[in-house]
Design a protein around this motif. Sequence first.
Motif, PDB file in Angstrom:
ATOM      1  N   ASP A   3      27.619  -9.114  15.166  1.00 35.82           N
ATOM      2  CA  ASP A   3      27.551  -7.765  14.882  1.00 35.82           C
ATOM      3  C   ASP A   3      28.055  -7.380  13.511  1.00 35.82           C
ATOM      4  OD1 ASP A   3      27.747  -4.995  16.744  1.00 35.82           O
ATOM      5  OD2 ASP A   3      29.623  -4.991  15.793  1.00 35.82           O
ATOM      6  N   ILE A   4      29.038  -7.955  12.852  1.00 36.89           N
ATOM      7  CA  ILE A   4      29.380  -7.684  11.461  1.00 36.89           C
ATOM      8  C   ILE A   4      28.399  -7.778  10.438  1.00 36.89           C
ATOM      9  CG2 ILE A   4      30.776  -8.542   9.562  1.00 36.89           C
ATOM     10  CD1 ILE A   4      33.217  -9.279  11.500  1.00 36.89           C
ATOM     11  N   THR A   5      27.521  -8.884  10.725  1.00 35.37           N
ATOM     12  CA  THR A   5      26.326  -9.003   9.612  1.00 35.37           C
ATOM     13  C   THR A   5      25.417  -7.681   9.822  1.00 35.37           C
ATOM     14  OG1 THR A   5      25.116 -10.314  11.315  1.00 35.37           O
ATOM     15  CG2 THR A   5      26.480 -11.415   9.759  1.00 35.37           C
ATOM     16  N   GLU A   6      25.351  -7.337  11.157  1.00 38.16           N
ATOM     17  CA  GLU A   6      24.412  -6.299  11.402  1.00 38.16           C
ATOM     18  C   GLU A   6      24.990  -4.641  10.831  1.00 38.16           C
ATOM     19  OE1 GLU A   6      23.705  -6.093  15.514  1.00 38.16           O
ATOM     20  OE2 GLU A   6      22.132  -7.684  15.376  1.00 38.16           O
ATOM     21  N   LYS A   7      26.261  -4.571  10.884  1.00 35.78           N
ATOM     22  CA  LYS A   7      26.815  -3.355  10.434  1.00 35.78           C
ATOM     23  C   LYS A   7      27.602  -3.319   9.313  1.00 35.78           C
ATOM     24  CE  LYS A   7      27.202  -1.740  15.229  1.00 35.78           C
ATOM     25  NZ  LYS A   7      26.703  -2.848  15.889  1.00 35.78           N
ATOM     26  N   ILE A   8      27.580  -4.539   8.544  1.00 36.14           N
ATOM     27  CA  ILE A   8      28.523  -4.423   7.133  1.00 36.14           C
ATOM     28  C   ILE A   8      27.902  -3.492   6.227  1.00 36.14           C
ATOM     29  CG2 ILE A   8      26.956  -6.083   6.063  1.00 36.14           C
ATOM     30  CD1 ILE A   8      30.852  -6.182   5.748  1.00 36.14           C
ATOM     31  N   ASP A   9      26.718  -3.171   5.977  1.00 37.53           N
ATOM     32  CA  ASP A   9      26.369  -2.233   5.294  1.00 37.53           C
ATOM     33  C   ASP A   9      26.913  -0.766   5.533  1.00 37.53           C
ATOM     34  OD1 ASP A   9      24.750  -3.795   3.808  1.00 37.53           O
ATOM     35  OD2 ASP A   9      22.943  -3.511   4.923  1.00 37.53           O
ATOM     36  N   ASP A  10      27.249  -0.381   6.810  1.00 35.98           N
ATOM     37  CA  ASP A  10      27.825   0.893   7.206  1.00 35.98           C
ATOM     38  C   ASP A  10      29.313   0.955   7.110  1.00 35.98           C
ATOM     39  OD1 ASP A  10      25.393   1.980   8.795  1.00 35.98           O
ATOM     40  OD2 ASP A  10      25.378   0.340   9.957  1.00 35.98           O
ATOM     41  N   PHE A  11      29.796  -0.196   7.062  1.00 38.35           N
ATOM     42  CA  PHE A  11      31.323  -0.541   6.905  1.00 38.35           C
ATOM     43  C   PHE A  11      31.352  -0.024   5.281  1.00 38.35           C
ATOM     44  CE2 PHE A  11      31.617  -3.726  10.596  1.00 38.35           C
ATOM     45  CZ  PHE A  11      31.172  -2.471  11.598  1.00 38.35           C
ATOM     46  N   LEU A  12      30.641  -1.021   4.678  1.00 40.16           N
ATOM     47  CA  LEU A  12      30.822  -0.842   2.962  1.00 40.16           C
ATOM     48  C   LEU A  12      30.299   0.635   2.664  1.00 40.16           C
ATOM     49  CD1 LEU A  12      29.249  -4.184   1.790  1.00 40.16           C
ATOM     50  CD2 LEU A  12      31.633  -3.536   2.130  1.00 40.16           C
ATOM     51  N   GLU A  13      29.509   1.498   3.227  1.00 38.67           N
ATOM     52  CA  GLU A  13      29.105   2.611   2.928  1.00 38.67           C
ATOM     53  C   GLU A  13      29.888   3.579   3.050  1.00 38.67           C
ATOM     54  OE1 GLU A  13      25.673   6.077   4.037  1.00 38.67           O
ATOM     55  OE2 GLU A  13      25.586   4.001   4.793  1.00 38.67           O
ATOM     56  N   HIS A  14      30.941   3.461   4.127  1.00 35.27           N
ATOM     57  CA  HIS A  14      31.870   4.520   4.412  1.00 35.27           C
ATOM     58  C   HIS A  14      33.323   3.875   3.991  1.00 35.27           C
ATOM     59  CE1 HIS A  14      28.804   5.637   7.347  1.00 35.27           C
ATOM     60  NE2 HIS A  14      29.424   6.646   7.194  1.00 35.27           N
ATOM     61  N   ASP A  15      33.562   2.763   3.065  1.00 33.95           N
ATOM     62  CA  ASP A  15      34.541   2.212   2.580  1.00 33.95           C
ATOM     63  C   ASP A  15      35.704   1.892   3.481  1.00 33.95           C
ATOM     64  OD1 ASP A  15      36.069   1.400   0.346  1.00 33.95           O
ATOM     65  OD2 ASP A  15      36.914   2.981  -0.237  1.00 33.95           O
ATOM     66  N   LEU A  16      35.259   1.045   4.793  1.00 30.38           N
ATOM     67  CA  LEU A  16      36.098   1.008   5.930  1.00 30.38           C
ATOM     68  C   LEU A  16      36.835  -0.384   5.587  1.00 30.38           C
ATOM     69  CD1 LEU A  16      33.884   2.313   8.817  1.00 30.38           C
ATOM     70  CD2 LEU A  16      35.659   3.588   7.340  1.00 30.38           C
ATOM     71  N   SER A  17      38.210  -0.200   5.833  1.00 30.02           N
ATOM     72  CA  SER A  17      38.859  -1.747   5.756  1.00 30.02           C
ATOM     73  C   SER A  17      38.644  -2.505   7.101  1.00 30.02           C
ATOM     74  CB  SER A  17      40.387  -1.462   5.678  1.00 30.02           C
ATOM     75  OG  SER A  17      40.746  -0.737   6.534  1.00 30.02           O
ATOM     76  N   PHE A  18      38.972  -3.803   6.904  1.00 24.63           N
ATOM     77  CA  PHE A  18      38.991  -4.573   8.243  1.00 24.63           C
ATOM     78  C   PHE A  18      39.664  -4.180   9.315  1.00 24.63           C
ATOM     79  CE2 PHE A  18      40.053  -8.251  10.589  1.00 24.63           C
ATOM     80  CZ  PHE A  18      38.916  -8.463  11.150  1.00 24.63           C
ATOM     81  N   GLY A  19      41.005  -3.696   8.901  1.00 23.31           N
ATOM     82  CA  GLY A  19      42.003  -3.284   9.735  1.00 23.31           C
ATOM     83  C   GLY A  19      41.503  -1.893  10.619  1.00 23.31           C
ATOM     84  N   PHE A  20      41.041  -1.182   9.701  1.00 22.79           N
ATOM     85  CA  PHE A  20      40.526   0.042  10.461  1.00 22.79           C
ATOM     86  C   PHE A  20      39.441  -0.161  11.540  1.00 22.79           C
ATOM     87  CE2 PHE A  20      37.836   3.832  10.458  1.00 22.79           C
ATOM     88  CZ  PHE A  20      38.537   4.817  10.759  1.00 22.79           C
ATOM     89  N   VAL A  21      38.354  -0.983  10.960  1.00 23.47           N
ATOM     90  CA  VAL A  21      37.304  -1.245  11.857  1.00 23.47           C
ATOM     91  C   VAL A  21      37.687  -2.021  13.173  1.00 23.47           C
ATOM     92  CG1 VAL A  21      34.905  -2.708  11.943  1.00 23.47           C
ATOM     93  CG2 VAL A  21      35.682  -1.309   9.688  1.00 23.47           C
ATOM     94  N   PHE A  22      38.747  -2.992  12.932  1.00 28.15           N
ATOM     95  CA  PHE A  22      39.199  -3.759  14.009  1.00 28.15           C
ATOM     96  C   PHE A  22      39.805  -2.810  15.018  1.00 28.15           C
ATOM     97  CE2 PHE A  22      42.273  -6.237  16.545  1.00 28.15           C
ATOM     98  CZ  PHE A  22      41.524  -7.268  16.852  1.00 28.15           C
ATOM     99  N   MET A  23      40.759  -1.991  14.615  1.00 27.77           N
ATOM    100  CA  MET A  23      41.503  -0.987  15.455  1.00 27.77           C
ATOM    101  C   MET A  23      40.652   0.034  16.167  1.00 27.77           C
ATOM    102  SD  MET A  23      44.380  -2.596  15.724  1.00 27.77           S
ATOM    103  CE  MET A  23      45.012  -1.279  16.797  1.00 27.77           C
ATOM    104  N   ASN A  24      39.742   0.443  15.316  1.00 25.21           N
ATOM    105  CA  ASN A  24      38.766   1.522  15.781  1.00 25.21           C
ATOM    106  C   ASN A  24      37.325   1.185  16.408  1.00 25.21           C
ATOM    107  OD1 ASN A  24      40.244   4.166  14.879  1.00 25.21           O
ATOM    108  ND2 ASN A  24      40.651   2.808  13.340  1.00 25.21           N
ATOM    109  N   TYR A  25      37.216   0.166  16.183  1.00 25.15           N
ATOM    110  CA  TYR A  25      35.781  -0.417  16.753  1.00 25.15           C
ATOM    111  C   TYR A  25      35.808  -1.729  17.770  1.00 25.15           C
ATOM    112  CZ  TYR A  25      30.908  -1.948  16.807  1.00 25.15           C
ATOM    113  OH  TYR A  25      29.541  -2.478  17.320  1.00 25.15           O
ATOM    114  N   TYR A  26      36.234  -2.728  16.913  1.00 34.31           N
ATOM    115  CA  TYR A  26      36.220  -4.141  17.405  1.00 34.31           C
ATOM    116  C   TYR A  26      37.134  -4.110  18.786  1.00 34.31           C
ATOM    117  CZ  TYR A  26      32.737  -5.871  14.406  1.00 34.31           C
ATOM    118  OH  TYR A  26      31.617  -5.955  13.649  1.00 34.31           O
TER     119      TYR A  26
END
Length: 359
Positions: free
Chosen positions: A31-54
């Motif tokens: 899932d990270i490999t599929e959405k990594i571009d979206d995470f980088l585009e919005h400048d999202l940190s790993f902690g933020f992505v984990f707590m708000n998505y994963y």
Amino acid sequence: MKKIDWYILRKFIGTFIYSLMVLLVISVVIDITEKIDDFLEHDLSFGFVFMNYYIGFIPHIAALLFPLFIFISVIFFTSKMAYRTEIVAILSAGVSFRRFLRPYWVGAILFGGILWAANQWVVPRANRIRTTFEAKYVSAPKEHKALEDKSLRVDTNTYITFGYYDPNYRTGTSFILNRIDEQKLLYTLRAERVNYDTATKKWKLEGVTERKINGMKETFTTRQDTALKLSLEPSELIEVKNKQEAMTTPELDRYLAMEELRGAEGLNVYYVEKYRRTSAAVAVVILVLIGAILSSRKVRGGSGLHLAIGIVISATYILFMQFSTVFATKADLDPLLAAWIPNFVFAGLAFYLYLRAPK
């Protein structure tokens, strides 16, 4: 529960937890490999992505594959026991095959109960977190489709119709409200234009005409504009994909009661989701028994043959579930029957395998 029961139960729980953890790690990495571009585009940190998505994605994927992975886990460790002649030794010691299945029953009921509780409350909340994040950061914003000639029931005696309604701007035209009591029309309100005021949470009407009926007497009035309080929010007029997956079971029950009151159609998908949450938990018990019976016999192919058969049965179960769901949503098959058909079929298979199992 004897020592041998605890021995089998420990293998059951340990194998399943290990397999589930491996599955979740693989799923998250993919899932990270599929959405990594979206995470980088919005400048999202790993902690933020984990707590708000994963934190929502992990329960979703775990519940989705829970019955099938527990089935594969049972086949894996039981076939290894059969290959090492442990099951032959147990049965040769005078233990009946039915008694041998006791720890499998205990483990199946334990995991089935966990999945049932998670499907009712935990997984829907996790889906809400996941879908909210995806709508904001992953999926491109979409305009909602306008509605034409949309009619619904607001309460026990109030019916409304939108000739046209645009959910993107919360505006509509040709609005009609009727109040009916015991099949008698008591009140009619028509408005040329309607708009929802988010500040007052009222519907603002323009070009209003009212007709009140009291027996043989009628009064007819017109006004430029007025505000109307209705138990209807603009969000309720928006069709959200997979909305039912983000509702806990109590919320789903309330939603279905309200939509039935309004005379809504196309509710089978919601009923299928409601009944599926319980049938999935029962499927855990059925699949565990099938896996234990199927892999308890020592065969020439060993674990590989058992796993191959298990994968075929898993694929067949998914196929049955998809077919029954489609028939319920598209062909008016009863939703309760649609959710339970795979369980009925595989319960019959479990009974047949039990009768043919070496005792």
